[in-house]
Design an enzyme around this catalytic site. Structure first.
Site, PDB file in Angstrom:
ATOM      1  N   TYR A  19       0.796  -1.216   0.000  1.00  0.00           N
ATOM      2  CA  TYR A  19       0.000   0.000   0.000  1.00  0.00           C
ATOM      3  C   TYR A  19       0.841   1.285   0.000  1.00  0.00           C
ATOM      4  O   TYR A  19       0.308   2.383   0.142  1.00  0.00           O
ATOM      5  CB  TYR A  19      -0.947   0.035   1.206  1.00  0.00           C
ATOM      6  CG  TYR A  19      -0.317  -0.230   2.557  1.00  0.00           C
ATOM      7  CD1 TYR A  19       0.702   0.569   3.049  1.00  0.00           C
ATOM      8  CD2 TYR A  19      -0.759  -1.282   3.352  1.00  0.00           C
ATOM      9  CE1 TYR A  19       1.263   0.341   4.286  1.00  0.00           C
ATOM     10  CE2 TYR A  19      -0.202  -1.528   4.590  1.00  0.00           C
ATOM     11  CZ  TYR A  19       0.805  -0.710   5.063  1.00  0.00           C
ATOM     12  OH  TYR A  19       1.366  -0.941   6.296  1.00  0.00           O
ATOM     13  N   ASP A 272       4.165  15.865   1.213  1.00  0.00           N
ATOM     14  CA  ASP A 272       4.650  14.603   0.648  1.00  0.00           C
ATOM     15  C   ASP A 272       3.537  13.822  -0.048  1.00  0.00           C
ATOM     16  O   ASP A 272       3.795  12.759  -0.607  1.00  0.00           O
ATOM     17  CB  ASP A 272       5.351  13.740   1.694  1.00  0.00           C
ATOM     18  CG  ASP A 272       4.421  13.225   2.777  1.00  0.00           C
ATOM     19  OD1 ASP A 272       3.437  13.918   3.105  1.00  0.00           O
ATOM     20  OD2 ASP A 272       4.687  12.144   3.318  1.00  0.00           O
TER      21      ASP A 272
END
Length: 376
Positions: A19, A272
């Site tokens: 993930y 980010d």
């Protein structure tokens, strides 16, 4: 005052978590990327000159410990060289924990690093997604690293990704945390999206209903009859909003806080989750950090979070969630007015916990005048 995150080794990582939203090396990095001395020196010189009296630096990846001892000793030395008199230096590092040994733990202790360790629960849950390139689970290696942190008295917390492997096992997770004496825990719901391609919508692994029920179930255990004994970041921050304090989680603030992310090659981004080249603010070798906040691109980024969908503007719970994360609003590109994907999770949780949160907030206001570590 603003914070700084350094993508220490860019995408390089020794794990192949399915993930992961950032790394694409699948647990097989080919040559570890680290900021050059020139990049690191310019960054720390700029940052420590402009960040205010408190410098908050987060080292992330990939897996930042792949940068090795020489890099981090150099970084700490440069911090000391460039720090102004009276500054408070705060270093945090997010790691998968597999590389921590006694030497690393001693380093973290000596330089007062706050260490975040990614751990998804007991071995069966954790090993579902957090595997190496050979498909081997990392649970035992992570727990060994945590044991070294405990032995060397390093301050650390646990970050747990909530997905199909554990979203229906809140009670088991809480038992595990208490059994291992993990008193500081935070959750993030599992989603997959390429941070380097903002136009691509995220793929969420659990439904809003599942996550909402998870929050309700775990809140009951955290609340502990009105006497919480663990710090769970989401509940701590919600409680801060009830006590009219500013939460530290960015998604619960009305605006994205001033925060910059540096790629290992010196490229600068505002978040980010937005490491797309279209959101690149510049490069540290070509500009000063203070200039970033005045750029047209940064101004565009800063307007996204307060530009709330109509459904958020009229929501009675807006004070406590502030519309969530802009990155989560693009989950359905066919609609122009979409709230955070987990909006229904929050609408499920807030009414459920509202009265108990009000009671805790009243006590918090009576016993504290400034925000601080929770629980109470």
């Amino acid at each position: 005052m603003y914070g700084m995150m350094i993508k220490t080794v860019s995408e390089d990582c020794n794990l192949a978590c399915e993930y992961c939203y950032y790394s694409h090396v699948l647990g097989r990095p080919h040559g570890i990327r680290v900021p050059s001395f020139e990049v690191l020196d310019k960054l720390l010189s700029d940052y420590l000159a402009t960040c205010g009296s408190v410098a908050s630096i987060t080292w992330q990846g990939g897996e930042p410990l792949l940068a090795g001892w020489p890099f981090f000793h150099r970084a700490v030395a440069l911090e000391v060289r460039h720090a102004r008199k009276g500054m408070i230096l705060s270093n945090a590092l997010q790691t998968n924990g597999t590389l921590i040994n006694q030497d690393w733990a001693q380093f973290f202790h000596d330089y007062r690093f706050l260490v975040g360790v990614s751990l998804d629960g007991p071995d069966a849950m954790h090993n579902r997604y957090r595997v190496d390139a050979g498909g081997r689970g990392s649970f035992n290696r992570v727990m060994r690293g945590i044991e070294w942190l405990k032995r060397e008295r390093v301050e650390f917390n646990i970050l747990t990704v909530i997905g199909p492997h554990n979203v229906h096992h809140g009670q088991e997770l809480m038992q595990f945390y208490r059994q291992e004496h993990f008193d500081w825990v935070q959750f993030i719901p599992q989603m997959r999206f390429p941070s380097q391609n903002v136009e691509e919508s995220g793929v969420f692994a659990i439904s809003p209903e599942e996550y909402g029920q998870f929050l309700c179930d775990v809140f009951d255990l955290w609340y502990n009859g009105g006497n919480p004994t663990m710090s769970m970041r989401y509940f701590d921050n919600v409680l801060q909003t009830y006590a009219n304090q500013v939460p530290d989680i960015c998604t619960m603030q009305s605006h994205c806080p001033q925060f910059l992310v540096l790629e290992s090659n010196g490229d600068i981004f505002a978040c980010d989750f937005y490491m797309d080249q279209n959101w690149k603010m510049g490069n540290i070798l070509e500009m000063h950090l203070a200039e970033v906040f005045r750029t047209e691109r940064y101004q565009g980024f800063s307007t996204m979070k307060p530009s709330l969908p109509l459904s958020c503007q009229t929501c009675p719970w807006l004070k406590h969630c502030q519309g969530g994360c802009p990155r989560n609003r693009t989950w359905d590109p066919s609609q122009s007015d979409t709230a955070d994907y987990f909006c229904e999770s929050f609408k499920q949780f807030f009414p459920y916990a509202d009265e108990r949160l009000k009671k805790l907030a009243q006590r918090l206001r009576q016993t504290r005048t400034t925000p601080g570590p929770l629980p109470i």
